[in-house]
Design a protein around this motif. Structure first.
Motif, PDB file in Angstrom:
ATOM      1  N   LYS A 133      28.142  31.726 -66.646  1.00 22.66           N
ATOM      2  CA  LYS A 133      26.935  31.911 -67.459  1.00 22.66           C
ATOM      3  C   LYS A 133      27.294  31.993 -68.944  1.00 22.66           C
ATOM      4  O   LYS A 133      26.638  31.376 -69.783  1.00 22.66           O
ATOM      5  CB  LYS A 133      26.191  33.162 -67.019  1.00 22.66           C
ATOM      6  N   LYS A 136      28.227  28.563 -70.350  1.00 19.44           N
ATOM      7  CA  LYS A 136      27.033  27.750 -70.604  1.00 19.44           C
ATOM      8  C   LYS A 136      26.304  28.223 -71.850  1.00 19.44           C
ATOM      9  O   LYS A 136      25.818  27.419 -72.644  1.00 19.44           O
ATOM     10  CB  LYS A 136      26.106  27.777 -69.387  1.00 19.44           C
ATOM     11  N   MET A 137      26.244  29.523 -72.052  1.00 20.55           N
ATOM     12  CA  MET A 137      25.578  30.072 -73.242  1.00 20.55           C
ATOM     13  C   MET A 137      26.319  29.662 -74.506  1.00 20.55           C
ATOM     14  O   MET A 137      25.695  29.239 -75.489  1.00 20.55           O
ATOM     15  CB  MET A 137      25.491  31.604 -73.138  1.00 20.55           C
ATOM     16  N   TYR A 138      27.641  29.777 -74.490  1.00 20.05           N
ATOM     17  CA  TYR A 138      28.440  29.392 -75.657  1.00 20.05           C
ATOM     18  C   TYR A 138      28.299  27.903 -75.959  1.00 20.05           C
ATOM     19  O   TYR A 138      28.136  27.497 -77.107  1.00 20.05           O
ATOM     20  CB  TYR A 138      29.919  29.742 -75.456  1.00 20.05           C
ATOM     21  N   GLU A 139      28.375  27.090 -74.940  1.00 21.71           N
ATOM     22  CA  GLU A 139      28.287  25.641 -75.141  1.00 21.71           C
ATOM     23  C   GLU A 139      26.915  25.249 -75.670  1.00 21.71           C
ATOM     24  O   GLU A 139      26.808  24.426 -76.580  1.00 21.71           O
ATOM     25  CB  GLU A 139      28.653  24.921 -73.845  1.00 21.71           C
ATOM     26  N   HIS A 140      25.867  25.862 -75.142  1.00 25.54           N
ATOM     27  CA  HIS A 140      24.521  25.567 -75.641  1.00 25.54           C
ATOM     28  C   HIS A 140      24.391  25.971 -77.110  1.00 25.54           C
ATOM     29  O   HIS A 140      23.828  25.220 -77.924  1.00 25.54           O
ATOM     30  CB  HIS A 140      23.467  26.290 -74.794  1.00 25.54           C
ATOM     31  N   ALA A 141      24.915  27.141 -77.443  1.00 26.09           N
ATOM     32  CA  ALA A 141      24.863  27.601 -78.849  1.00 26.09           C
ATOM     33  C   ALA A 141      25.567  26.603 -79.756  1.00 26.09           C
ATOM     34  O   ALA A 141      25.063  26.253 -80.832  1.00 26.09           O
ATOM     35  CB  ALA A 141      25.494  28.992 -78.971  1.00 26.09           C
ATOM     36  N   TYR A 143      26.218  23.328 -79.248  1.00 31.35           N
ATOM     37  CA  TYR A 143      25.517  22.039 -79.319  1.00 31.35           C
ATOM     38  C   TYR A 143      24.241  22.110 -80.156  1.00 31.35           C
ATOM     39  O   TYR A 143      23.785  21.083 -80.669  1.00 31.35           O
ATOM     40  CB  TYR A 143      25.156  21.539 -77.923  1.00 31.35           C
ATOM     41  N   THR A 144      23.672  23.292 -80.286  1.00 32.97           N
ATOM     42  CA  THR A 144      22.402  23.425 -81.008  1.00 32.97           C
ATOM     43  C   THR A 144      22.555  24.155 -82.340  1.00 32.97           C
ATOM     44  O   THR A 144      21.563  24.620 -82.897  1.00 32.97           O
ATOM     45  CB  THR A 144      21.365  24.159 -80.127  1.00 32.97           C
ATOM     46  N   CYS A 145      23.769  24.200 -82.875  1.00 33.52           N
ATOM     47  CA  CYS A 145      23.962  24.867 -84.170  1.00 33.52           C
ATOM     48  C   CYS A 145      23.223  24.090 -85.268  1.00 33.52           C
ATOM     49  O   CYS A 145      22.938  22.896 -85.110  1.00 33.52           O
ATOM     50  CB  CYS A 145      25.452  25.018 -84.486  1.00 33.52           C
ATOM     51  N   LYS A 149      22.306  19.929 -85.501  1.00 35.26           N
ATOM     52  CA  LYS A 149      20.917  19.457 -85.501  1.00 35.26           C
ATOM     53  C   LYS A 149      20.528  18.766 -86.805  1.00 35.26           C
ATOM     54  O   LYS A 149      19.501  18.115 -86.873  1.00 35.26           O
ATOM     55  CB  LYS A 149      19.962  20.620 -85.210  1.00 35.26           C
TER      56      LYS A 149
END
Length: 165
Positions: A133, A136-141, A143-145, A149
Motif C-alpha cells: 500500500k 503504491k501511495m509513494y508511486e502515485h505521489a 507520478y502526480t507531482c 503535471k
C-alpha cells in the motif's frame, strides 16, 4: 512579438514595465532573478533564500558543459519534485518515511526542434520494508507531482522505483 504601450493613470508604459506594475499591484512576488553572465552562462538567484544556481550551455550546444544546463535543471526538477512530494506524503499520512531515497536522472534530447524528449528517473528507496500500500501511495505521489503535471504530454517520463530487500 508586438510591442505596445499602455496608458495608465496618465502615464505611458511599455509591456515590461506594465507587467512589473501588475505584479506589484497584485502582491505577486518574484521567485528568482536570472542574469546572463556571458559565454552562454547564467546565474539564477532564489530571492527568498539567496541561494544561487549557475547554468552553462551543454557541450553539444556551444557551451562548456561545466554546470547544469537549463534542460538539465528541468529534468532534475522533476526528480526533486517527485521525491519531495513523497516526503510530504509520509508526513501527512504518517507512513514509513522515504528519507534517503535517491533519484538518478537521465535526460534525452531530441532534435527538430531541439527539446527534451525523454526523462528517465530511477528512484531507489531506502530499505525500510515498505508495505505494498505504501509503495503504491509513494508511486502515485511521484507520478502526480506538480512538475510531472506541468510538463508537455509529448515528453516521455520513464520512471522506475527500486525497493531494496
Amino acid at each position: 512579438m508586438k510591442k505596445f504601450r499602455i496608458i495608465l493613470e496618465e502615464q505611458m508604459y511599455d509591456n515590461y514595465t506594465y507587467l512589473l506594475l501588475l505584479m506589484q499591484n497584485k502582491n505577486m512576488a518574484y521567485t528568482s532573478e536570472v542574469t546572463y553572465l556571458g559565454e552562454l552562462r547564467t546565474e539564477a538567484v532564489h530571492l527568498q533564500s539567496g541561494n544561487k544556481i549557475v547554468t552553462d550551455a551543454p557541450k553539444d550546444n556551444h557551451g562548456k558543459g561545466e554546470a547544469f544546463s537549463p534542460t538539465d535543471l528541468v529534468a532534475t526538477a522533476l526528480a526533486c519534485c517527485m521525491i519531495s512530494v513523497m516526503g510530504i506524503l509520509a508526513l501527512k499520512e504518517g507512513i514509513t518515511k522515504s528519507d534517503g531515497a535517491v533519484a538518478k536522472v537521465t535526460k534525452v534530447m531530441y532534435t527538430e526542434p531541439r527539446r527534451i524528449g525523454e526523462i528517465h528517473i530511477s528512484i531507489t528507496m531506502p530499505a525500510n520494508n515498505f508495505t505494498e500500500k505504501e509503495k503504491k501511495m509513494y508511486e502515485h505521489a511521484a507520478y502526480t507531482c506538480p512538475v510531472a503535471k506541468s510538463l508537455h504530454p509529448d515528453l516521455k517520463q520513464v520512471i522506475e522505483f527500486v525497493y531494496p530487500a
